[in-house]
Design an enzyme around this catalytic site. Structure first.
Site, PDB file in Angstrom:
ATOM      1  N   ASP A  53      84.035  17.564  69.397  1.00  0.00           N
ATOM      2  CA  ASP A  53      83.044  17.889  68.361  1.00  0.00           C
ATOM      3  C   ASP A  53      83.707  18.800  67.333  1.00  0.00           C
ATOM      4  O   ASP A  53      84.214  19.874  67.685  1.00  0.00           O
ATOM      5  CB  ASP A  53      81.833  18.601  69.005  1.00  0.00           C
ATOM      6  N   SER A 113      79.380  21.276  76.943  1.00  0.00           N
ATOM      7  CA  SER A 113      80.074  21.512  75.689  1.00  0.00           C
ATOM      8  C   SER A 113      80.891  22.785  75.881  1.00  0.00           C
ATOM      9  O   SER A 113      80.332  23.843  76.162  1.00  0.00           O
ATOM     10  CB  SER A 113      79.040  21.691  74.578  1.00  0.00           C
ATOM     11  N   GLY A 157      72.539  20.234  72.367  1.00  0.00           N
ATOM     12  CA  GLY A 157      72.026  21.550  72.717  1.00  0.00           C
ATOM     13  C   GLY A 157      72.365  22.572  71.651  1.00  0.00           C
ATOM     14  O   GLY A 157      73.244  22.353  70.820  1.00  0.00           O
ATOM     15  N   GLU A 167      82.392  13.784  67.419  1.00  0.00           N
ATOM     16  CA  GLU A 167      81.098  14.204  66.870  1.00  0.00           C
ATOM     17  C   GLU A 167      81.310  14.912  65.530  1.00  0.00           C
ATOM     18  O   GLU A 167      82.149  15.814  65.424  1.00  0.00           O
ATOM     19  CB  GLU A 167      80.436  15.147  67.887  1.00  0.00           C
ATOM     20  N   LYS A 191      68.875  16.292  68.441  1.00  0.00           N
ATOM     21  CA  LYS A 191      68.507  17.675  68.774  1.00  0.00           C
ATOM     22  C   LYS A 191      67.102  17.915  68.257  1.00  0.00           C
ATOM     23  O   LYS A 191      66.824  17.679  67.069  1.00  0.00           O
ATOM     24  CB  LYS A 191      69.458  18.671  68.092  1.00  0.00           C
ATOM     25  N   LYS A 194      85.258  21.504  71.748  1.00  0.00           N
ATOM     26  CA  LYS A 194      85.150  21.797  70.329  1.00  0.00           C
ATOM     27  C   LYS A 194      86.551  21.808  69.731  1.00  0.00           C
ATOM     28  O   LYS A 194      87.482  22.366  70.332  1.00  0.00           O
ATOM     29  CB  LYS A 194      84.514  23.182  70.136  1.00  0.00           C
ATOM     30  N   LYS A 221      82.766  17.828  76.698  1.00  0.00           N
ATOM     31  CA  LYS A 221      82.947  17.838  75.240  1.00  0.00           C
ATOM     32  C   LYS A 221      83.727  19.087  74.906  1.00  0.00           C
ATOM     33  O   LYS A 221      83.391  20.182  75.380  1.00  0.00           O
ATOM     34  CB  LYS A 221      81.566  17.840  74.577  1.00  0.00           C
ATOM     35  N   ASP A 249      75.778  14.319  64.318  1.00  0.00           N
ATOM     36  CA  ASP A 249      74.915  15.411  64.772  1.00  0.00           C
ATOM     37  C   ASP A 249      74.252  15.974  63.512  1.00  0.00           C
ATOM     38  O   ASP A 249      73.148  15.553  63.134  1.00  0.00           O
ATOM     39  CB  ASP A 249      75.781  16.442  65.525  1.00  0.00           C
TER      40      ASP A 249
HETATM   41  O1  OSB Z   1      77.383  21.036  67.441  1.00  0.00           O
HETATM   42  O2  OSB Z   1      76.523  20.544  69.290  1.00  0.00           O
HETATM   43  C1  OSB Z   1      76.844  21.395  68.470  1.00  0.00           C
HETATM   44  C2  OSB Z   1      76.094  24.870  69.879  1.00  0.00           C
HETATM   45  C3  OSB Z   1      75.658  25.520  68.745  1.00  0.00           C
HETATM   46  C4  OSB Z   1      75.655  24.840  67.556  1.00  0.00           C
HETATM   47  C5  OSB Z   1      76.075  23.510  67.491  1.00  0.00           C
HETATM   48  C6  OSB Z   1      76.494  22.847  68.631  1.00  0.00           C
HETATM   49  C7  OSB Z   1      76.524  23.557  69.839  1.00  0.00           C
HETATM   50  C8  OSB Z   1      77.023  23.007  71.085  1.00  0.00           C
HETATM   51  C9  OSB Z   1      76.537  23.647  72.352  1.00  0.00           C
HETATM   52  O3  OSB Z   1      77.852  22.120  71.161  1.00  0.00           O
HETATM   53  C10 OSB Z   1      75.634  22.797  73.150  1.00  0.00           C
HETATM   54  C11 OSB Z   1      75.023  23.604  74.273  1.00  0.00           C
HETATM   55  O4  OSB Z   1      75.701  23.794  75.277  1.00  0.00           O
HETATM   56  O5  OSB Z   1      73.868  24.037  74.132  1.00  0.00           O
HETATM   57 MG    MG Z   2      77.626  18.952  67.464  1.00  0.00          MG
END
Ligand code: OSB
Ligand code: MG
Length: 367
Positions: A188, A135, A290, A213, A262, A163, A161, A238
């Site tokens: 995402d 991510s 994560g 996402e 998660k 953001k 992924k 999510d």
């Molecule tokens: O939306 O998946 C998410 C991190 C913090 C809060 C929300 C998210 C995330 C990530 C990071 O996308 C995932 C990771 O590398 O741990």
């Molecule tokens: Mg997410």
């Protein structure tokens, strides 16, 4: 098995590089760790609540409060025969799944050690290695995003992924797709859009994304269902999925085609496995999300990801992407095939570096 003692610690770990989402930027992770003691064994759990209540309603401080005032005291001295029973001892607290999961996952780890088996095996996991994605947070500019993607692909990661947020979306997608035509790519949004952005979200359909996402409100499945009807890109939920009942509701109105599981958000291993089983029976792919975890939370994610329904690469990646030095040994690494090998030794399958944890500890409490 009787829970004799619980230790709660807050540690502070600077990220190797800041992580930015549509709701904010993280540079320093404050992480809450749980240590359960019984019969000479220790079980470790991690609370995935972030520093601020922006992803959901929880923060590390609300979790500290919930665990100290309600959850830990309710477990002390209790005897249980299987970790499935843990939630029965919790008082009737609405929500606060991340606080609950910190303790629940620790009990599973502890029980796996008592049975002398790997946590993945206790959970029923069959996969020997798990496919990994990354991510990537919002970057300064497109050039640095492309560079970062290239680096991750060289490391071996199988899916990227990125953001997105309003005004940081279609241009990024276009540029990434142009540079990497065959890449397994997803985006995402962390709830940054509304149905009024339909035309924009529909335009993503031209870029062969694996999924988008959580584009809409964290608690709005109805709008996601309406959006899914109008776009081709599969929606992955999510934030909206907190339980197997949420998964049932979402699938019954086709609010998504994929689910991100998660551990913290859903309240622990039992709930995660229920969502997995429910999705598997309906051919809905799942993957493990994560929350910028330390090695303890990451090791729990690896064990969970060994269940056969986790067919898509998760946001479970190497320690070195997050930390200069992790709190488990050996550090979590990926293979050249972009996978993580599921440990087979008892419990989490990694040694916890207590000395390192002590150096990082900001506060602690015993029950
Ligand atoms: O939306 O998946 C998410 C991190 C913090 C809060 C929300 C998210 C995330 C990530 C990071 O996308 C995932 C990771 O590398 O741990
Ligand atoms: Mg997410």
């Amino acid at each position: 098995m009787k829970i004799e003692k619980i230790e709660l610690k807050e540690i502070s770990m600077p990220l190797v590089s800041p992580f930015e989402t549509s709701f904010g930027r993280t540079t320093l992770r404050r992480i809450l760790l749980v240590k359960l003691f019984s019969d000479g064994l220790i079980g470790y759990g991690e609370c995935t609540a972030p520093e601020h209540p922006f992803y959901n309603h929880e923060s590390i401080d609300t979790a500290w409060l919930m665990i100290s005032e309600y959850l830990a005291p309710s477990l002390i001295g209790k005897t249980f025969s299987h970790p499935k029973e843990v939630s029965r001892f919790f008082p009737q607290i609405r929500g606060h799944n991340m606080a609950k999961a910190a303790l629940e996952t620790a009990v599973w780890e502890f029980y796996a050690k008592a049975q002398n088996i790997a946590l993945s095996k206790l959970l029923g996991g069959m996969l020997k290695e798990i496919p990994c994605g990354v991510s990537i947070g919002i970057q300064e500019n497109i050039a640095s995003l492309l560079k970062k993607i290239e680096k991750e692909l060289l490391e071996g990661y199988r899916r990227i992924k990125i953001k997105i947020k309003p005004n940081h979306d279609i241009d990024l997608i276009k540029a990434v797709r142009k540079e990497f035509p065959k890449l397994q790519l997803m985006v995402d949004a962390n709830s940054a859009y509304t149905l009024s952005d339909l035309q924009l979200l529909k335009s993503f359909d031209d870029y062969n994304l694996m999924m988008i996402e959580q584009p809409l409100e964290h608690d709005d499945m109805i709008d996601h269902s309406e959006l899914q009807e109008k776009i081709n890109t599969p929606i992955c939920l999510d934030e909206s999925i907190l339980s197997v009942d949420d998964a049932r509701r979402a699938l019954s109105i086709e609010a998504c085609k994929i689910i991100n599981i998660k551990l913290g958000r859903v309240g622990g291993h039992l709930s995660a496995r229920r969502i997995h089983d429910y999705s598997l029976a309906r051919n809905i792919p799942v993957w493990c999300g994560g929350m910028l975890e330390s090695g303890i939370g990451r090791a729990h994610n690896i064990a969970l990801s060994s269940l056969i329904g986790f067919v898509l690469p998760g946001d479970v990646s190497a320690s070195s992407r997050y930390w200069h030095q992790d709190i488990v040994e050996p550090e979590i690494k990926i293979t050249s095939k972009g996978t993580i090998i599921v440990p087979t030794t008892p419990g989490l399958g990694f040694e916890v570096n207590e000395k390192r944890i002590n150096e990082l500890t900001q506060r602690s409490k015993r029950f």
